[in-house]
Design an enzyme around this catalytic site. Structure first.
Site, mmCIF file in Angstrom:
data_model
loop_
_atom_site.group_PDB
_atom_site.id
_atom_site.type_symbol
_atom_site.label_atom_id
_atom_site.label_comp_id
_atom_site.label_asym_id
_atom_site.label_seq_id
_atom_site.Cartn_x
_atom_site.Cartn_y
_atom_site.Cartn_z
ATOM 1 N N HIS A 39 1.170 72.175 45.773
ATOM 2 C CA HIS A 39 -0.251 71.885 46.050
ATOM 3 C C HIS A 39 -0.393 70.491 46.652
ATOM 4 O O HIS A 39 -1.183 70.268 47.560
ATOM 5 C CB HIS A 39 -1.070 71.922 44.756
ATOM 6 C CG HIS A 39 -1.111 73.250 44.079
ATOM 7 N ND1 HIS A 39 -0.530 73.471 42.862
ATOM 8 C CD2 HIS A 39 -1.683 74.420 44.451
ATOM 9 C CE1 HIS A 39 -0.743 74.720 42.494
ATOM 10 N NE2 HIS A 39 -1.437 75.324 43.440
ATOM 11 N N ASP A 157 2.396 82.027 49.359
ATOM 12 C CA ASP A 157 1.577 83.252 49.275
ATOM 13 C C ASP A 157 1.411 83.772 50.705
ATOM 14 O O ASP A 157 0.347 83.674 51.299
ATOM 15 C CB ASP A 157 0.221 82.924 48.663
ATOM 16 C CG ASP A 157 0.349 82.485 47.221
ATOM 17 O OD1 ASP A 157 0.563 83.342 46.362
ATOM 18 O OD2 ASP A 157 0.281 81.265 46.970
HETATM 19 O O1 PAF Z 1 -3.600 80.711 46.279
HETATM 20 C C1 PAF Z 1 -4.405 80.530 45.334
HETATM 21 O O2 PAF Z 1 -4.202 79.701 44.459
HETATM 22 C C2 PAF Z 1 -5.657 81.375 45.264
HETATM 23 O O3 PAF Z 1 -5.412 82.684 45.642
HETATM 24 C C3 PAF Z 1 -6.841 80.798 46.066
HETATM 25 C C4 PAF Z 1 -6.548 80.780 47.556
HETATM 26 C C5 PAF Z 1 -7.133 79.390 45.584
HETATM 27 C C6 PAF Z 1 -8.090 81.642 45.849
HETATM 28 O O4 PAF Z 1 -8.469 81.665 44.505
#
Ligand code: PAF
Length: 286
Positions: A39, A157
């Site tokens: 992140h 993802d």
């Molecule tokens: O990737 C994630 O953490 C979630 O799917 C997101 C994009 C924040 C949507 O809730």
């Protein structure tokens, strides 16, 4: 500027409106919190391209399927603030469920944004029915609330990234999607908030996921392009305690399955180690 945490949509809108009046560009990093280095890399990227970085921290109930880990998903706002601030985030948007979905008890009443069935009846969407409807709905809401110029999404993802890019194009959002590389531990394990659930023993088994992907990449680099052969190599590298859900080879631009590795083929997998579901992928090049 130091980090501020905003919980209300209206308050965030007013703050953003002021920044826009000043001609400032905005980047959004949508997250569900429990922030890790993956992140953080998205936030650093966002901070490098826009004047103001907003990170949302919201565990989105409508993207969890029945029986999944919504209730036990780690909520760690205090440590998230430290990570976000160190990455240059200006605003954390951390709404309550009620703020985002005031009428959630009446789920059937909610307007949803849904990707095409043929793109969700594969890979993660196949076992997580409705998951991507929940993702696209919350991301649409976040886009409308924050109105960013840029939004950063991780390549871990990969199906989510593909579907968001398509949604932005199909629904004409004036937002540039910035794909950011997957981040791994030194051991090779892809960073995930769900790694927290793994015992030491399970972590050892989970390591075989990246090991399998690296073996596939090495073989592909050595000239073996037939995905059937690469698939078999992947399988032989998986720990016996890994329960494979899928291992697929798809084209990066279309997400259609491929039989031969070509320019930008994604090799993606999902697997369970105990009751922890993990995903990982690697980009294969010719
Ligand atoms: O990737 C994630 O953490 C979630 O799917 C997101 C994009 C924040 C949507 O809730």
């Amino acid at each position: 500027m130091s980090l501020v945490v905003i919980n209300e949509i209206e308050k965030l809108r007013n703050v953003i409106k002021d920044y826009k009046k000043q001609g400032k560009s905005i980047a959004l990093v949508p997250t569900m919190g429990c922030l890790h280095e993956g992140h953080k890399s998205l936030m650093i990227k966002a901070h490098s391209i826009a004047d103001i970085t907003v990170a949302s921290v919201f565990v989105n109930p409508i993207q969890f399927c029945p029986g999944e880990d919504y209730d036990r998903y780690p909520r760690t706002l205090d440590s998230d603030k430290i990570v976000a601030e160190s990455a240059g985030v200006d605003i954390i948007f951390a709404p309550s469920v009620n703020e985002m979905y005031p009428n959630l008890q009446k789920f059937s009443d909610l307007t949803m944004v849904a990707p095409p069935y043929e793109l969700t009846d594969i890979m993660c969407g196949k076992s997580r029915v409705g998951h991507f409807d929940g993702v696209e709905t919350v991301v649409t809401k976040l886009f409308n609330i924050v109105q960013p110029d840029y939004a950063c999404f991780g390549m871990k993802d990969i199906q989510q990234l593909f579907l968001i890019k398509k949604m932005v194009k199909d629904l004409n959002f004036p937002i540039e999607i910035i794909p950011c590389p997957l981040v791994r531990e030194e051991s090779g394990l892809a960073l995930s908030s769900r790694n927290k659930y793994l015992s030491e023993e399970q972590k050892k088994a989970a390591l075989s996921l990246s090991k399998a992907l690296f073996a596939i990449r090495d073989l592909s680099n050595a000239g073996i392009k037939e995905t059937k052969k690469l698939f078999d190599t992947g399988l032989t590298n998986l720990d016996k305690n890994v329960e494979l859900e899928y291992l697929e080879f798809v084209d990066f631009d279309t997400f259609k399955q491929v039989n031969e590795v070509s320019q930008k083929t994604i090799c993606a997998l999902a697997a369970r180690v105990g009751n922890v579901r993990l995903i990982d992928n690697i980009v294969l090049e010719v």
